[in-house]
Design a protein around this motif. Structure first.
Motif, mmCIF file in Angstrom:
data_model
loop_
_atom_site.group_PDB
_atom_site.id
_atom_site.type_symbol
_atom_site.label_atom_id
_atom_site.label_comp_id
_atom_site.label_asym_id
_atom_site.label_seq_id
_atom_site.Cartn_x
_atom_site.Cartn_y
_atom_site.Cartn_z
ATOM 1 N N GLY A 13 0.845 -1.184 0.000
ATOM 2 C CA GLY A 13 0.000 0.000 0.000
ATOM 3 C C GLY A 13 0.882 1.236 0.000
ATOM 4 N N PRO A 14 0.618 2.200 -0.876
ATOM 5 C CA PRO A 14 1.476 3.388 -0.946
ATOM 6 C C PRO A 14 1.425 4.220 0.334
ATOM 7 C CG PRO A 14 -0.407 3.601 -2.435
ATOM 8 C CD PRO A 14 -0.477 2.231 -1.845
ATOM 9 N N ALA A 15 2.593 4.719 0.755
ATOM 10 C CA ALA A 15 2.718 5.456 2.018
ATOM 11 C C ALA A 15 1.854 6.714 2.060
ATOM 12 C CB ALA A 15 4.185 5.816 2.269
ATOM 13 N N GLU A 16 1.520 7.286 0.921
ATOM 14 C CA GLU A 16 0.679 8.484 0.942
ATOM 15 C C GLU A 16 -0.786 8.148 1.244
ATOM 16 O OE1 GLU A 16 1.283 7.540 -3.503
ATOM 17 O OE2 GLU A 16 2.503 7.514 -1.696
ATOM 18 N N HIS A 17 -1.159 6.852 1.168
ATOM 19 C CA HIS A 17 -2.544 6.454 1.418
ATOM 20 C C HIS A 17 -2.706 5.537 2.641
ATOM 21 C CE1 HIS A 17 -3.198 7.025 -3.185
ATOM 22 N NE2 HIS A 17 -3.205 8.171 -2.546
ATOM 23 N N PHE A 18 -1.597 5.045 3.184
ATOM 24 C CA PHE A 18 -1.658 4.077 4.285
ATOM 25 C C PHE A 18 -0.594 4.376 5.325
ATOM 26 C CE2 PHE A 18 -3.282 1.923 0.525
ATOM 27 C CZ PHE A 18 -4.437 1.339 0.995
ATOM 28 N N THR A 19 -0.927 4.091 6.585
ATOM 29 C CA THR A 19 0.030 4.126 7.682
ATOM 30 C C THR A 19 0.287 2.684 8.076
ATOM 31 O OG1 THR A 19 -0.789 6.245 8.491
ATOM 32 C CG2 THR A 19 0.408 4.885 10.077
ATOM 33 N N GLY A 20 1.551 2.300 8.239
ATOM 34 C CA GLY A 20 1.891 0.933 8.619
ATOM 35 C C GLY A 20 2.029 0.037 7.404
ATOM 36 N N THR A 21 2.128 -1.258 7.667
ATOM 37 C CA THR A 21 2.343 -2.237 6.608
ATOM 38 C C THR A 21 1.014 -2.751 6.079
ATOM 39 O OG1 THR A 21 4.422 -2.893 7.632
ATOM 40 C CG2 THR A 21 3.465 -4.421 6.039
ATOM 41 N N VAL A 22 0.788 -2.512 4.791
ATOM 42 C CA VAL A 22 -0.454 -2.906 4.117
ATOM 43 C C VAL A 22 -0.080 -3.534 2.780
ATOM 44 C CG1 VAL A 22 -2.626 -2.084 3.125
ATOM 45 C CG2 VAL A 22 -1.733 -1.021 5.211
ATOM 46 N N TRP A 23 -0.744 -4.631 2.439
ATOM 47 C CA TRP A 23 -0.520 -5.309 1.158
ATOM 48 C C TRP A 23 -1.827 -5.371 0.392
ATOM 49 C CZ3 TRP A 23 4.284 -6.091 -0.369
ATOM 50 C CH2 TRP A 23 5.282 -6.122 0.596
ATOM 51 N N LEU A 24 -1.758 -5.138 -0.918
ATOM 52 C CA LEU A 24 -2.934 -5.117 -1.795
ATOM 53 C C LEU A 24 -2.841 -6.222 -2.837
ATOM 54 C CD1 LEU A 24 -2.849 -1.287 -2.523
ATOM 55 C CD2 LEU A 24 -4.287 -2.445 -0.851
ATOM 56 N N ASP A 25 -3.913 -6.979 -2.976
ATOM 57 C CA ASP A 25 -4.045 -7.977 -4.038
ATOM 58 C C ASP A 25 -5.259 -7.626 -4.876
ATOM 59 O OD1 ASP A 25 -1.995 -10.097 -3.705
ATOM 60 O OD2 ASP A 25 -2.875 -10.229 -1.696
ATOM 61 N N GLU A 26 -5.052 -7.377 -6.158
ATOM 62 C CA GLU A 26 -6.173 -7.103 -7.065
ATOM 63 C C GLU A 26 -6.869 -8.421 -7.373
ATOM 64 O OE1 GLU A 26 -6.052 -6.184 -11.586
ATOM 65 O OE2 GLU A 26 -5.819 -4.270 -10.512
ATOM 66 N N ILE A 27 -8.149 -8.493 -7.055
ATOM 67 C CA ILE A 27 -8.942 -9.698 -7.296
ATOM 68 C C ILE A 27 -9.674 -9.598 -8.627
ATOM 69 C CG2 ILE A 27 -10.843 -11.127 -6.411
ATOM 70 C CD1 ILE A 27 -8.296 -11.187 -4.676
ATOM 71 N N ALA A 28 -10.239 -8.425 -8.915
ATOM 72 C CA ALA A 28 -10.996 -8.250 -10.160
ATOM 73 C C ALA A 28 -10.958 -6.799 -10.600
ATOM 74 C CB ALA A 28 -12.444 -8.696 -9.971
ATOM 75 N N ALA A 29 -10.701 -6.607 -11.887
ATOM 76 C CA ALA A 29 -10.778 -5.288 -12.523
ATOM 77 C C ALA A 29 -11.169 -5.530 -13.973
ATOM 78 C CB ALA A 29 -9.457 -4.545 -12.420
ATOM 79 N N PRO A 30 -12.434 -5.946 -14.200
ATOM 80 C CA PRO A 30 -12.872 -6.282 -15.552
ATOM 81 C C PRO A 30 -12.746 -5.103 -16.515
ATOM 82 C CG PRO A 30 -14.555 -6.840 -13.923
ATOM 83 C CD PRO A 30 -13.497 -6.049 -13.221
ATOM 84 N N GLU A 31 -12.685 -5.440 -17.785
ATOM 85 C CA GLU A 31 -12.625 -4.407 -18.819
ATOM 86 C C GLU A 31 -13.963 -3.674 -18.919
ATOM 87 O OE1 GLU A 31 -11.215 -5.929 -22.550
ATOM 88 O OE2 GLU A 31 -9.591 -7.032 -21.581
ATOM 89 N N ALA A 32 -13.906 -2.459 -19.476
ATOM 90 C CA ALA A 32 -15.117 -1.669 -19.711
ATOM 91 C C ALA A 32 -16.077 -2.485 -20.567
ATOM 92 C CB ALA A 32 -14.747 -0.358 -20.393
ATOM 93 N N PRO A 33 -17.362 -2.343 -20.360
ATOM 94 C CA PRO A 33 -18.013 -1.246 -19.648
ATOM 95 C C PRO A 33 -18.100 -1.434 -18.134
ATOM 96 C CG PRO A 33 -19.690 -2.633 -20.592
ATOM 97 C CD PRO A 33 -18.349 -3.191 -21.037
ATOM 98 N N SER A 34 -17.621 -2.580 -17.608
ATOM 99 C CA SER A 34 -17.658 -2.768 -16.158
ATOM 100 C C SER A 34 -16.757 -1.746 -15.476
ATOM 101 C CB SER A 34 -17.179 -4.175 -15.785
ATOM 102 O OG SER A 34 -17.141 -4.309 -14.387
ATOM 103 N N ARG A 35 -17.204 -1.272 -14.310
ATOM 104 C CA ARG A 35 -16.396 -0.354 -13.509
ATOM 105 C C ARG A 35 -16.097 -0.962 -12.137
ATOM 106 N NH1 ARG A 35 -19.357 5.333 -14.223
ATOM 107 N NH2 ARG A 35 -21.136 4.091 -13.582
#
Length: 133
Positions: A13-35
């Motif tokens: 997780g980027p330091a400008e958006h999180f305090t401490g240790t944070v990990w992000l896993d993208e589960i789904a980001a379908p193509e448009a038209p889905s948002r």
């Protein structure tokens, strides 16, 4: 139908958006038209987001551990594995792990027309966080 068998690497997780240790896993980001966007977010004890809001709201589903969430002007609320939190569109809030426990949640959001999923504010100060139950 599309089956995804591999995902992007886990990223910090980027330091400008999180305090401490944070990990992000993208589960789904379908193509448009889905948002739709879905992430699994892993917080170490004491880790938390900055204040932020989502143009179309957010659903958090806690999959493990214990954490906290607070909306602007509200109390810091405990959340635990199995809890679901609905955050209203444009409601300013933050969330993270408890002071002594890890916490993982699924975060489900819908991107705005320009692809924005969150508008970020300042980091949550220690005084606010230390009011955790």
């Amino acid at each position: 139908m599309h089956i995804t068998r591999s995902r992007p690497d886990t990223r910090p997780g980027p330091a400008e958006h999180f305090t401490g240790t944070v990990w992000l896993d993208e589960i789904a980001a379908p193509e448009a038209p889905s948002r739709l966007r879905v992430f699994s977010v892993h917080f170490a004890p004491g880790a938390r987001t900055a204040w932020h809001r989502h143009p179309h709201g957010q659903v958090l589903y806690v999959t493990e551990g214990e954490g906290v969430v607070q909306r602007e002007g509200g109390a810091v609320e405990p959340i635990r594995a199995g809890d679901t939190v609905w955050i209203e569109p444009s409601e300013t809030h933050w969330h993270g792990a408890g002071p002594r426990t890890f916490m993982t949640h699924l975060a489900v959001v819908e991107a705005d027309e320009d692809g924005t999923t969150a508008d970020w504010g300042p980091l949550v100060d220690a005084g606010t966080y230390l009011n955790c139950p």
